[in-house]
Design an enzyme around this catalytic site. Sequence first.
Site, PDB file in Angstrom:
ATOM      1  N   HIS A 108      -4.747   3.872   7.555  1.00  0.00           N
ATOM      2  CA  HIS A 108      -4.203   4.953   6.730  1.00  0.00           C
ATOM      3  C   HIS A 108      -2.706   5.152   6.966  1.00  0.00           C
ATOM      4  O   HIS A 108      -2.191   6.253   6.832  1.00  0.00           O
ATOM      5  CB  HIS A 108      -4.970   6.257   6.944  1.00  0.00           C
ATOM      6  CG  HIS A 108      -6.389   6.200   6.469  1.00  0.00           C
ATOM      7  ND1 HIS A 108      -6.725   5.928   5.153  1.00  0.00           N
ATOM      8  CD2 HIS A 108      -7.562   6.357   7.130  1.00  0.00           C
ATOM      9  CE1 HIS A 108      -8.042   5.924   5.038  1.00  0.00           C
ATOM     10  NE2 HIS A 108      -8.563   6.173   6.211  1.00  0.00           N
ATOM     11  N   ASP A 165       0.861  -1.182   0.000  1.00  0.00           N
ATOM     12  CA  ASP A 165       0.000   0.000   0.000  1.00  0.00           C
ATOM     13  C   ASP A 165       0.899   1.234   0.000  1.00  0.00           C
ATOM     14  O   ASP A 165       2.043   1.182   0.477  1.00  0.00           O
ATOM     15  CB  ASP A 165      -0.920   0.015   1.215  1.00  0.00           C
ATOM     16  CG  ASP A 165      -1.879   1.199   1.190  1.00  0.00           C
ATOM     17  OD1 ASP A 165      -2.763   1.216   0.309  1.00  0.00           O
ATOM     18  OD2 ASP A 165      -1.736   2.108   2.027  1.00  0.00           O
TER      19      ASP A 165
END
Length: 473
Positions: free
Chosen positions: A423, A281
Amino acid sequence: MSPRLGLRLRIFLFFCLSAAGAVALAGAALWFGWSRADPALPAAPFLTAFLVFALLNTGLLVGVWLLFDENFAKPIEMISANLRLRAHSGVDKDLCPESTKYLGDLAPAADAVTRTLSAGVMDTAAQVARETERLRTETRRLTSLLTEIPVATILVNPAQEIVLYDGQAADILRQIAPPRLKAPLGDYFDAASLAAAQDQLTRTGAEISTDLHDHSGARRYKVRLKPLGEGGYMLLLDTQETEVDPTKARPLVYDFALMDTAQACDILDAPLNTLCCVAFDTETTGLSPAEDRVIQLGAVRILNGRIVEGEVIDTYVDPGRPIPPASTNIHRITDDHVRNAPDFDTVGRDFHHFAREAVLVAHNAPFDIAFFRRSADRMGVTWDHPVLDTVLLSAVVFGTTADHSLDALCDRLGVTIPPEMRHTALGDAQATAEALVKLIPLLQGKGLRTFGQVIAETKRHGRLIQDLNTPHG
């Protein structure tokens, strides 16, 4: 009707066919009555009656379909998905929520059957857990003993791939490239010196001592190669002449299943549970791969259906520009975090080595991979890896209309994302990896056992998100 069509779509098509059939029959009946009238009656009243019937009949069937879809089709699909979660991923989802009340005894009966069957499985699982804990205790003891020995250890299989390495070996390999299981030794050491050592080992059949150089030739390592009965060997590096702290804890990273080297096959024919995958990611300065920059990269390796503990990438990236406050509000990364961090090209080359011969896995893969493909020429590498997108895998398992966000997928699969890790690149990569590990048995339960079968299925959901695999995988 094709069994590949989803239950809700098949029911919708059934109601469409019913509506069309009723309208056709009504039209035929009105035409028959008008044609037999004596004398002939005007056609306008018959046509008006036909149109009114067609509208009312269609509206009625649409209303009935909506009720049937909401109270029968959706609950049945939900029960099916939750049964697969229980059967293949061990996630205990409620089979009897309020939405299943119109299904009668179906949901309670399914719940009773699965709980009865899982009771025996849980007993077996408890025994496995006890044995696993015993093995972990023994591993910790072995790790503690290895700490006292000033030798870095690497176990190599007959295909010259890394099967095991300890913490000090990881430090040495990291000086060359990111350490990883199943990596060929030739990815780290000079091919000529490595081939000479292996040839000497084969000829003598006994332990040998020699020197190995890294690819650049800048580092030289004193090593011993000790043959094993299975055809592999132990590679022992003297840490007294390397930049390694001998008192450092030495966690072992290993997968002994790699000792049995599988015959190479086309990636499309590879079973899902044997794939080498890298879930990754990125955090970025914004939402445009063409205009924005990567500021953090996280990656986790998955091998033979399990996450390889310790094989991760977690790094900030210098974007060469200020980070917008709106982006910082989401991922909490500021300019101070990325100051003095490596640039994207350097990080990308390390990541490319980390993901060599692996399947890239991401949630919404087109966004993340676009940053790397855009910079491929500057990095001097080619990003042509096979790709699995957990958005598309979620659609295959849970249906197109389900919520396919990472949070929703993890909630369905029982994967917990700590709030402080959400996140962050590594946190989301870890969640994606855990989701993939639980999705693999669910895909196998649907008869999708090879990479090629899964890709063929995900391409059917291309309207959700682009599948990045070429026709040849």
